[in-house]
Write a protein that holds these residues in place. Structure first.
Motif, short mmCIF file in Angstrom:
data_model
loop_
_atom_site.label_atom_id
_atom_site.label_comp_id
_atom_site.label_asym_id
_atom_site.label_seq_id
_atom_site.Cartn_x
_atom_site.Cartn_y
_atom_site.Cartn_z
N MET A 12 2.68 106.10 58.76
CA MET A 12 1.99 105.25 57.94
C MET A 12 2.32 103.72 58.23
O MET A 12 1.72 102.97 57.49
CB MET A 12 1.67 105.81 56.55
CG MET A 12 1.21 106.85 56.52
SD MET A 12 -0.73 107.18 57.30
CE MET A 12 -1.48 106.02 56.00
N GLU A 30 -5.11 110.65 55.13
CA GLU A 30 -3.63 110.42 55.13
C GLU A 30 -2.96 111.72 55.70
O GLU A 30 -2.01 111.71 56.32
CB GLU A 30 -3.00 109.57 54.22
CG GLU A 30 -1.52 109.20 54.24
CD GLU A 30 -1.03 108.52 53.31
OE1 GLU A 30 0.34 108.55 52.95
OE2 GLU A 30 -1.72 107.96 52.30
N THR A 33 -2.84 107.10 63.39
CA THR A 33 -2.53 106.37 62.05
C THR A 33 -3.53 105.42 61.74
O THR A 33 -4.13 105.36 60.44
CB THR A 33 -1.22 105.38 62.48
OG1 THR A 33 -0.28 106.17 62.82
CG2 THR A 33 -0.94 104.37 61.40
N ARG A 55 -5.80 107.88 59.88
CA ARG A 55 -5.24 108.02 58.40
C ARG A 55 -5.39 107.04 57.48
O ARG A 55 -5.44 106.98 56.11
CB ARG A 55 -3.64 108.29 58.72
CG ARG A 55 -3.29 109.56 59.25
CD ARG A 55 -1.68 109.81 59.46
NE ARG A 55 -1.24 110.71 60.40
CZ ARG A 55 -1.20 111.96 60.43
NH1 ARG A 55 -1.87 112.58 59.23
NH2 ARG A 55 -0.74 112.66 61.32
#
Length: 580
Positions: free
Chosen positions: A534, A475, A467, A470
């Protein structure tokens, strides 16, 4: 006194405070491991690989003072080198012992296994010299002197050292000192100490708004108690840089929070940056601890206390140690009563976010409940990414120890570091917070924890990959994906004795039930937390944005809109994320 070289090394390790030796056996270190088995006060603790052994030694040193690991020459050394480099970057004292080919093979440049078969036996030492403060190859002629020199260097600098022990000299008998090894910091020059103390005491006496900021060396060199005494005596607000998280008592009325340059909470930033006498204790202004070098203070008001010297503004004073200076200043400073500083970290509270019941778990719901779960004297490990971002902003209970690797930043560090700290301090409750991507790098060390029936609480944050990466870039890119393991099943795969409680948490209600069960569990608790991919703390999102700019620049893939008009595509359309 006459002793076998390996037995003398084992004796010196125990005198230094090492009670456990981490590592992996190999044919060049087996003779030494036999001597470790016969030695009093020290035990060999096997790891799944050499990198994990280095991380375990690092974690052990952070709660036990100093650590050691043993590898075999070449393949073992280079397997461990990443962990040893991390200990160097983070100022952690670790003794790395490697069993080398026999001295006769070294002297004759024999082409043996675990080497590059070119007769060069110095290449590994050259590699290790980049990440250690002292190195040696033990021989019967130098053993008594070199072992002591290298161990003292490890303690003096609080950084790793490298000691090569040829397999055919371990049982050679040599003369050794009868006196025990003394690990002590050097004493200060009396005149320099008096002068430094006088100037610091005068600066404090004339200051209206003094402040203290500590870094990890305050903990490594054992001066946090002196810092707190000075703060109490002179009513001085204290802050810490991120690597010094938990070094000071965060429930003290003088502790204001973490200073992270421009990213600091406003009360902390104001106290530090407006100080007319700012005392720094072992400070290193790194990118991650200063929000990309955004620290700001009056250099003329800055007193920089370092390990073996200090500076007051532009005046340098060598020959004085951190402990001696702080002890004398505590004694000589006049007591002062000032208005209590504002604490930036929220106090522990029973108030929880409104989300409850079968609502899917998020970071916003998770961390307030974790804060309530923490206890005094816990050892808390936060892996790089969402875990560290959340824990480093949280006020910890009294006596808690926080372990992270914010400078070296190797993902996967915390699981074997947890093992090391558990081996050294099994009476303390240990909590690990680690992401799924990081866990996959060192997952097998979970089996070592289970093998010794250690009882941590492990929180596995399953957010479907990297994460933090990302958030910086990619992402939806495949390079940030990892395999979605059946994480909660791993404790049972690694240990046939079924001595672990494994739980999967998907909702807030699941979390609250899992925390209740963890309180009364008698063995290891493994809690898999399923979180949105996310979802992340706001602080981590801001961190990702500024580091994307720093790493890739204004023309980088995160910032196509910043291209000047003259460099835009000829057809006149703006450059989109997809075309970038």
């Amino acid at each position: 006194m006459r002793m076998q070289i390996g037995a003398f090394l084992a004796r010196r390790l125990t005198e230094a405070g090492v009670r456990h030796l981490f590592g992996v056996p190999g044919d060049f270190n087996l003779s030494f491991l036999e001597q470790i088995q016969e030695a009093d006060g020290i035990e060999f603790v096997g790891n799944c690989n050499e990198l994990n052994a280095a991380y375990a030694a690092d974690g052990y040193a952070r709660t036990s003072g100093i650590a050691a690991l043993v590898t075999t020459f070449g393949v073992g050394d280079l397997g461990a080198i990443g962990g040893i480099a991390g200990a160097y970057a983070e100022n952690v004292p670790v003794v790395h012992i490697t069993g080398t080919p026999p001295l006769h093979a070294v002297n004759s440049r024999a082409l043996v296994h675990h080497t590059l078969v070119n007769g060069d036996y110095d290449n590994i030492g050259r590699c290790m010299s980049e990440f250690t403060v002292a190195q040696t190859r033990i021989t019967p002629a130098n053993a008594a002197f070199e072992i002591d020199r290298v161990l003292r260097s490890c303690w003096l600098e609080r950084r790793p050292v490298h000691l090569q022990l040829p397999s055919d000299v371990t049982h050679v008998v040599v003369e050794v000192p009868e006196a025990p090894l003394m690990l002590a910091d050097p004493s200060s020059d009396p005149h320099q100490l008096r002068e430094a103390t006088r100037r610091i005491v005068e600066a404090l006496a004339s200051a209206r708004f003094p402040a203290i900021v500590v870094d990890a060396d305050a903990d490594r060199f054992g001066v946090t108690e002196l810092v707190q005494k000075l703060a109490e005596k002179c009513s001085i607000p204290c802050a810490s840089l991120t690597p010094a998280k938990s070094a000071l008592n965060e429930t003290s009325r003088h502790y204001v929070g973490t200073y992270v340059g421009a990213a600091s909470a406003e009360p902390v930033r104001s106290i530090v940056e407006n100080a007319d006498c700012l005392i720094g204790v072992g400070l290193r202004f790194t990118d991650t601890s200063t929000a990309l070098f955004s620290q700001h203070f009056n250099p003329e008001a800055f007193i920089d206390l370092r390990r073996h010297d200090l500076s007051l503004g532009t005046t340098q004073i060598p020959g004085v140690t951190l402990r001696d200076v702080l002890a004398r200043v505590v004694d000589d400073a006049q007591p002062v009563v000032r208005e209590r500083a504002t604490q930036a970290l929220a106090a522990a509270s029973d108030a929880l976010p409104a989300s409850s019941g079968n609502v899917p778990l998020t970071h916003a719901a998770l961390w307030p409940r974790i804060r309530r779960f923490l206890k005094p004297r816990d050892v808390i490990l936060g892996e790089a990414g969402t875990s560290h971002a959340s824990l480093s902003a949280m006020k910890l209970p009294p006596g808690a120890t926080y372990i992270a690797q914010p400078i070296w930043g190797a993902i996967g560090y915390t699981l074997p570091a947890l093992f090391g700290s558990l081996v050294g301090t099994p009476s303390r409750r240990h909590l690990l917070f680690i992401g799924d991507g990081s866990f996959q790098l060192t997952a097998q060390e979970l089996s070592s924890i289970l093998r010794r029936d250690l009882k941590p609480v492990i929180f596995l944050l399953n957010n479907s990959g990297y994460t933090i990466e990302r958030l910086i870039l990619g992402e939806h890119s495949a390079y940030n994906d990892v395999a979605n393991w059946h994480y909660a099943g791993l404790p049972h795969a690694f240990d046939r004795r079924e001595r672990a409680l494994s739980l999967v948490v998907e909702t807030v209600a699941d979390l609250e039930a899992a925390l209740n069960r963890a309180e009364s569990a008698e063995h290891l608790v493994f809690i898999e937390l399923k979180l949105p991919m996310m979802d992340a703390p706001e602080s981590l999102k801001k961190f990702a944005d500024i580091f994307a700019d720093f790493d890739y620049g204004e023309r980088g893939p995160r910032n196509p809109s910043k291209l000047v008009a003259s460099e835009a595509p000829a057809h006149g359309h703006s450059l989109t994320d997809e075309t970038a």
